[in-house]
Motif scaffolding. Structure first.
Motif, PDB file in Angstrom:
ATOM      1  N   MET A   1       0.843  -1.262  -0.111  1.00 30.52           N
ATOM      2  CA  MET A   1      -0.281   0.025   0.214  1.00 30.52           C
ATOM      3  C   MET A   1       0.543   0.884  -0.004  1.00 30.52           C
ATOM      4  SD  MET A   1      -3.218   1.054  -0.414  1.00 30.52           S
ATOM      5  CE  MET A   1      -3.654  -0.549   0.499  1.00 30.52           C
TER       6      MET A   1
ATOM      7  N   GLY B   1      -5.747   4.925   0.552  1.00 29.85           N
ATOM      8  CA  GLY B   1      -6.096   3.270   0.951  1.00 29.85           C
ATOM      9  C   GLY B   1      -6.607   3.470   2.383  1.00 29.85           C
TER      10      GLY B   1
ATOM     11  N   ARG C   1      -8.789   3.506   5.805  1.00 27.55           N
ATOM     12  CA  ARG C   1     -10.516   3.326   5.576  1.00 27.55           C
ATOM     13  C   ARG C   1     -11.171   3.959   5.989  1.00 27.55           C
ATOM     14  NH1 ARG C   1      -7.677   2.570  11.646  1.00 27.55           N
ATOM     15  NH2 ARG C   1      -8.300   4.060  12.482  1.00 27.55           N
TER      16      ARG C   1
ATOM     17  N   ALA D   1      -0.737   4.187   7.878  1.00 28.27           N
ATOM     18  CA  ALA D   1      -1.568   4.310   7.010  1.00 28.27           C
ATOM     19  C   ALA D   1      -2.908   4.837   6.952  1.00 28.27           C
ATOM     20  CB  ALA D   1      -1.275   2.823   5.945  1.00 28.27           C
ATOM     21  N   ASP D   2      -3.457   4.515   7.974  1.00 24.84           N
ATOM     22  CA  ASP D   2      -5.095   5.689   7.839  1.00 24.84           C
ATOM     23  C   ASP D   2      -4.585   7.113   8.712  1.00 24.84           C
ATOM     24  OD1 ASP D   2      -6.578   3.279   6.619  1.00 24.84           O
ATOM     25  OD2 ASP D   2      -6.219   2.636   9.035  1.00 24.84           O
TER      26      ASP D   2
ATOM     27  N   GLN E   1      -0.627   6.825  -6.919  1.00 28.14           N
ATOM     28  CA  GLN E   1      -0.480   7.248  -5.530  1.00 28.14           C
ATOM     29  C   GLN E   1      -1.356   8.944  -5.339  1.00 28.14           C
ATOM     30  OE1 GLN E   1       3.377   8.088  -3.863  1.00 28.14           O
ATOM     31  NE2 GLN E   1       2.660   7.696  -2.472  1.00 28.14           N
TER      32      GLN E   1
ATOM     33  N   ARG F   1       8.685   2.474  -4.954  1.00 23.57           N
ATOM     34  CA  ARG F   1       7.851   1.225  -5.231  1.00 23.57           C
ATOM     35  C   ARG F   1       8.291   0.778  -6.609  1.00 23.57           C
ATOM     36  NH1 ARG F   1       1.777   0.029  -5.111  1.00 23.57           N
ATOM     37  NH2 ARG F   1       2.073   0.177  -7.768  1.00 23.57           N
TER      38      ARG F   1
END
Ligand SMILES: [Zn+2]
Length: 299
Positions: free
Chosen positions: A1, A6, A8, A111-112, A232, A290
């Protein structure tokens, strides 16, 4: 990710047209209000501050836009903009210790947490940039939970939506063996700072058109097999990064000297050497990281 996407959060777009419900949510004790100041998170020792309902009401009365971000489970999440204040009063009003760019928090935020801060930053930034209608010049006022502004000009009334500026970022492979990828040193970059090639999409271009044009303009190369790799969220302030891989038709590179100073082919062994010497491949929070690591691992 990839960082900043992404999350939530359920954006609950249908609620944006229900101001009564949004106002009621703002008064609920469990609601989260994230304060931001001029593109920066307001943090204390535990990370970005979440205002209590009491403090949120105080801050909202003194601050700029409040925008509805969505639901985290059952909890409504809003962001409020303290940019009208100087830094110290903004930090104090939020009960924070200091202001920090979200990009400096990557690795410390989950990440969230990074995704919601980036989302808030981008949306509040747009409000500060879209105070007036570009057609008639009248002031524009917020609506739709902070996801639209409306021109107040009597003859106009245009709806203004948040702007996103797409950019392409490309890992170019050499046409034949040994496997090599093209990295470039940009104007202003450090002596040994090589990165993938990138550029903004222009009006009237597909993403693939933009890849072909940018590679020709910046590096003098023709590319084929332009293949989508992923995208992204990049609201710094309004970007969307779209990653591609492409194959050059020739080894010959000719940089433009304006954006790129130098471009070179690197083998996988070259990249491993760079990693071994303590350098990173691309910015660790960005899609080029990435793209490079996928290529390095032979994917
Ligand atoms: Zn107007």
């Amino acid at each position: 990710m990839l960082a900043y996407g992404g999350g939530r959060l359920d954006r609950a777009g249908a609620l944006r047209t229900d101001p009564t419900r949004l106002n009621a949510l703002l008064d609920e004790p469990g609601t989260v209000v994230l304060p931001l100041w001029r593109d920066r998170c307001l943090v204390d020792g535990d990370g970005p501050v979440r205002l209590t309902a009491e403090r949120a009401a105080l801050v909202r009365s003194a601050a700029g836009e409040t925008v509805f971000l969505g639901f985290d489970g059952d909890v409504a999440v809003f962001a409020v903009d303290l940019s009208a204040l100087d830094e110290r009063p903004a930090v104090e009003m939020a009960g924070a210790a200091k202001s920090v760019d979200v990009r400096a928090l990557v690795g410390r935020l989950d990440a969230d947490g990074a995704a919601v801060q980036a989302y808030a930053r981008g949306l509040l930034h747009w409000h500060r940039q879209q105070r007036f209608c570009g057609v008639c010049g009248a002031p524009a006022v917020t609506g739709g939970g902070g996801h639209v502004r409306t021109c107040t000009g009597a003859e106009c009334g245009r709806l203004l939506f948040p702007r996103i500026e797409p950019a392409i970022i490309v890992l170019v492979e050499a046409p034949g063996p040994p496997g090599r990828c093209l990295l470039a040193r940009h104007v202003g970059a450090a002596e040994d700072a090589f990165s993938t090639l990138a550029g903004f999409v222009e009006v009237g271009e597909s993403l693939e058109d933009a890849v072909r044009r940018e590679m020709a303009e910046e590096a003098g190369i023709t590319v084929t097999d332009v293949t989508y790799q992923g995208s992204q969220a990049w609201p710094f302030p309004a970007g969307l990064m779209v990653g591609f891989r492409a194959t050059a038709t020739s080894d010959e590179v000719r940089v433009d000297g304006e954006e790129l100073l130098e471009a070179r082919w690197f083998t996988r062994a070259d990249l491993r050497d760079r990693l071994a010497s303590g350098r990173t491949l691309g910015r660790v929070d960005a899609i080029d990281h990435r793209l490079l690591h996928d290529w390095l691992s032979g994917n």
